[in-house]
Write a protein that holds these residues in place. Structure first.
Motif, PDB file in Angstrom:
ATOM      1  N   ALA A  69       0.835  -1.210   0.000  1.00 59.00           N
ATOM      2  CA  ALA A  69       0.000   0.000   0.000  1.00 59.00           C
ATOM      3  C   ALA A  69       0.868   1.258   0.000  1.00 59.00           C
ATOM      4  CB  ALA A  69      -0.918  -0.010   1.225  1.00 59.00           C
ATOM      5  N   GLU A  70       2.071   1.164   0.555  1.00 59.09           N
ATOM      6  CA  GLU A  70       2.985   2.318   0.578  1.00 59.09           C
ATOM      7  C   GLU A  70       3.774   2.446  -0.729  1.00 59.09           C
ATOM      8  OE1 GLU A  70       3.355   4.604   2.893  1.00 59.09           O
ATOM      9  OE2 GLU A  70       2.030   3.717   4.400  1.00 59.09           O
ATOM     10  N   GLY A  71       3.577   1.496  -1.646  1.00 60.33           N
ATOM     11  CA  GLY A  71       4.224   1.627  -2.951  1.00 60.33           C
ATOM     12  C   GLY A  71       5.314   0.609  -3.238  1.00 60.33           C
ATOM     13  N   ALA A  72       5.585  -0.323  -2.297  1.00 57.18           N
ATOM     14  CA  ALA A  72       6.578  -1.368  -2.592  1.00 57.18           C
ATOM     15  C   ALA A  72       6.114  -2.156  -3.817  1.00 57.18           C
ATOM     16  CB  ALA A  72       6.732  -2.295  -1.389  1.00 57.18           C
ATOM     17  N   VAL A  73       7.054  -2.608  -4.615  1.00 56.15           N
ATOM     18  CA  VAL A  73       6.726  -3.205  -5.917  1.00 56.15           C
ATOM     19  C   VAL A  73       6.789  -4.728  -5.831  1.00 56.15           C
ATOM     20  CG1 VAL A  73       7.373  -3.259  -8.363  1.00 56.15           C
ATOM     21  CG2 VAL A  73       7.782  -1.190  -7.007  1.00 56.15           C
ATOM     22  N   PRO A  74       5.654  -5.422  -6.089  1.00 58.94           N
ATOM     23  CA  PRO A  74       5.699  -6.891  -6.073  1.00 58.94           C
ATOM     24  C   PRO A  74       6.555  -7.399  -7.223  1.00 58.94           C
ATOM     25  CG  PRO A  74       3.431  -6.050  -6.209  1.00 58.94           C
ATOM     26  CD  PRO A  74       4.340  -4.892  -6.432  1.00 58.94           C
ATOM     27  N   LEU A  75       7.374  -8.388  -6.940  1.00 61.80           N
ATOM     28  CA  LEU A  75       8.230  -8.953  -7.994  1.00 61.80           C
ATOM     29  C   LEU A  75       7.576 -10.215  -8.533  1.00 61.80           C
ATOM     30  CD1 LEU A  75      11.719  -8.525  -6.326  1.00 61.80           C
ATOM     31  CD2 LEU A  75      10.505  -6.985  -7.841  1.00 61.80           C
ATOM     32  N   ASP A  76       7.345 -10.205  -9.832  1.00 63.74           N
ATOM     33  CA  ASP A  76       6.693 -11.362 -10.461  1.00 63.74           C
ATOM     34  C   ASP A  76       7.663 -12.516 -10.584  1.00 63.74           C
ATOM     35  OD1 ASP A  76       4.573  -9.719 -10.742  1.00 63.74           O
ATOM     36  OD2 ASP A  76       5.195  -9.038 -12.740  1.00 63.74           O
ATOM     37  N   ALA A  77       7.122 -13.650 -11.019  1.00 63.91           N
ATOM     38  CA  ALA A  77       7.981 -14.794 -11.351  1.00 63.91           C
ATOM     39  C   ALA A  77       9.036 -14.309 -12.348  1.00 63.91           C
ATOM     40  CB  ALA A  77       7.148 -15.895 -11.960  1.00 63.91           C
ATOM     41  N   GLY A  78      10.246 -14.754 -12.169  1.00 64.93           N
ATOM     42  CA  GLY A  78      11.322 -14.273 -13.051  1.00 64.93           C
ATOM     43  C   GLY A  78      11.769 -12.877 -12.669  1.00 64.93           C
ATOM     44  N   GLY A  79      11.473 -12.497 -11.423  1.00 65.81           N
ATOM     45  CA  GLY A  79      11.723 -11.119 -11.012  1.00 65.81           C
ATOM     46  C   GLY A  79      13.184 -10.779 -10.821  1.00 65.81           C
TER      47      GLY A  79
END
Ligand SMILES: Cc1cc2nc3c(=O)[nH]c(=O)nc-3n(C[C@H](O)[C@H](O)[C@H](O)COP(=O)(O)OP(=O)(O)OC[C@H]3O[C@@H](n4cnc5c(N)ncnc54)[C@H](O)[C@@H]3O)c2cc1C
Length: 387
Positions: free
Chosen positions: A80-90
């Motif tokens: 919610a604070e803006g951290a970026v989820p890393l997808d598979a292969g991130g």
């Protein structure tokens, strides 16, 4: 865990190790007080007491799991604070020539600036654990020693008494030296030369930027030791950290900095630098050694006092292990207190032995990465490097 009536602890330093230590101590004592010399900002911005916080930080899975266990819902709050989820292969890792891998970091992997992680964990700690308080702009000058025990800390001439003091005051901590001046043995120190220098720029992250979220690029170690890391952070930004070892520092002049990035195995980072105005100048950091204080070998320590985190072991940042190591050390502290009690004369020895077990593996890795390192080769280096 039942808390002993009237028991209290003081943690020196509100960095990641200090916050995590306070979290575990809050299970064992009535009152935990963190004393921090910096003024702690409300916003997620770098501060002077944690100069490495301006550079790219990655929280490894071990640290993430431990934090999620202590602070349920933390990942949602960070997102919610803006951290970026890393997808598979991130995670893209390229090392010299063609070799590279794209690794799945797991569904919970998040990328953010180090100040965002620290501020969110700090807020969470204070909200979730009412028996923890943080007093900032308070530098601890010394320790109060009485009858061979540390009975508290000294700040501006005033004594603050407590049952346990844990110094999480970072790599340059002075408290073990102060104890040595008062007649306690100083720990042996192992140091492995790295002469690491890094330079960081923050740049805007555009919607059509490279799909993969984290890039680690390492030049061919046989030729040079240049590396680059590009991590996405809150506010649609990339944090780009270029680094090298043994006095091959990334330049601070923008065009030369970009040329340095062009030496990496792919143009990924250099292209991002070329196509956009950076938001910061090149911010620099130097570290001469990976350093370990062998507190586990001490045959005499004062009761009521421990060190934890970078104060025990601070590592070549290329391996991104420091915060996770501190999390595992804090877990070990919790186990040692549960077994021996807060005031036991056996606590320090028990904790330091467990902390050494936590530190052994990352230390071997950091000390073994030849030829980044200099100095005597530690046992098993050849085997690890072949692996
Ligand atoms: C360039 C770089 C990149 C890194 N990247 C990563 C990464 O990607 N992943 C990772 O896990 N780790 C990384 N690390 C390591 C990581 O930053 C540390 O291991 C981690 O922050 C734990 O540090 P700490 O809390 O023990 O100490 P610190 O972060 O140094 O905090 C010490 C705190 O104590 C306070 N303090 C000091 N003295 C006193 C005093 N006398 N009184 C009161 N307060 C005091 C300071 O102000 C500070 O707040 C990196 C390190 C560097 C240098």
């Amino acid at each position: 865990m039942s808390k002993r009536q009237g028991s209290s602890a003081i943690v020196i330093g509100a960095g990641m190790a200090g916050l995590m230590t306070a979290r575990v101590l809050s299970d064992h004592v009535e009152q935990v007080r963190i004393l921090e010399r910096d003024r702690l900002p409300e916003d997620a911005i770098p501060r002077s007491g944690v100069p490495q916080g301006r550079h790219a930080h990655v929280l490894l899975a071990a640290g993430q799991w431990v934090l999620d266990g202590w602070f349920p819902g933390l990942a949602d709050e960070l997102r919610a604070e803006g951290a970026v989820p890393l997808d598979a292969g991130g995670l893209v890792w390229r090392q010299g020539g063609a070799s590279w891998t794209a690794s799945d970091l797991g569904s919970c992997a998040l990328s953010m600036s180090r100040p965002l992680l620290e501020t969110t964990v700090r807020r969470r700690l204070l909200r979730q654990r009412p028996n923890v308080v943080i007093t900032d702009e308070t530098a601890v000058d010394s320790l109060v020693l009485e009858n061979g025990r540390v009975a508290g800390v000294q700040v501006d001439g005033a004594q603050h008494r407590t049952g346990l003091v844990v110094a999480c005051s970072g790599r340059h901590t002075r408290f073990l030296d102060l104890l040595a001046e008062r007649g306690f043995p100083a720990p042996d120190v192992s140091a492995v030369g790295i002469e690491m220098a890094c330079g960081t720029r923050v740049v805007p992250r555009l919607p059509d930027d490279v799909a993969r979220a984290v890039a680690v690029e390492v030049d061919d170690p046989a030729q040079s030791h240049r590396m680059g890391m590009m991590v996405p952070a809150e506010g649609n930004r990339w944090i780009i950290t270029l680094g090298s070892f043994h006095d091959d520092a990334p330049p601070i002049e923008p065009a030369a900095y970009e040329d340095f990035a062009r030496c990496l195995p792919s143009p990924l980072i250099a292209d991002v630098l070329a196509r956009t105005e950076a938001l910061t100048p090149v911010l620099t950091y130097r570290m001469s050694t990976s350093r370990r204080r062998h507190v586990e070998r001490l045959d005499r320590t004062p009761g009521g006092f421990l060190v934890l985190g970078d104060a025990i072991c601070s590592l070549n940042p290329l391996h991104a292990q420091g915060m996770s190591s501190a999390a595992l050390q804090a877990q070990a502290l919790s186990r040692a207190i549960a077994r021996h009690g807060l005031t036991s004369p056996h606590l320090a020895r028990a904790f330091y032995r467990q902390a050494a077990t936590v530190v052994d593996a990352p230390w071997r890795l950091a000390a073994a990465v030849d030829p980044c390192t200099s100095g005597p080769e530690s046992a098993g280096t050849g085997l690890i490097n072949r692996y």
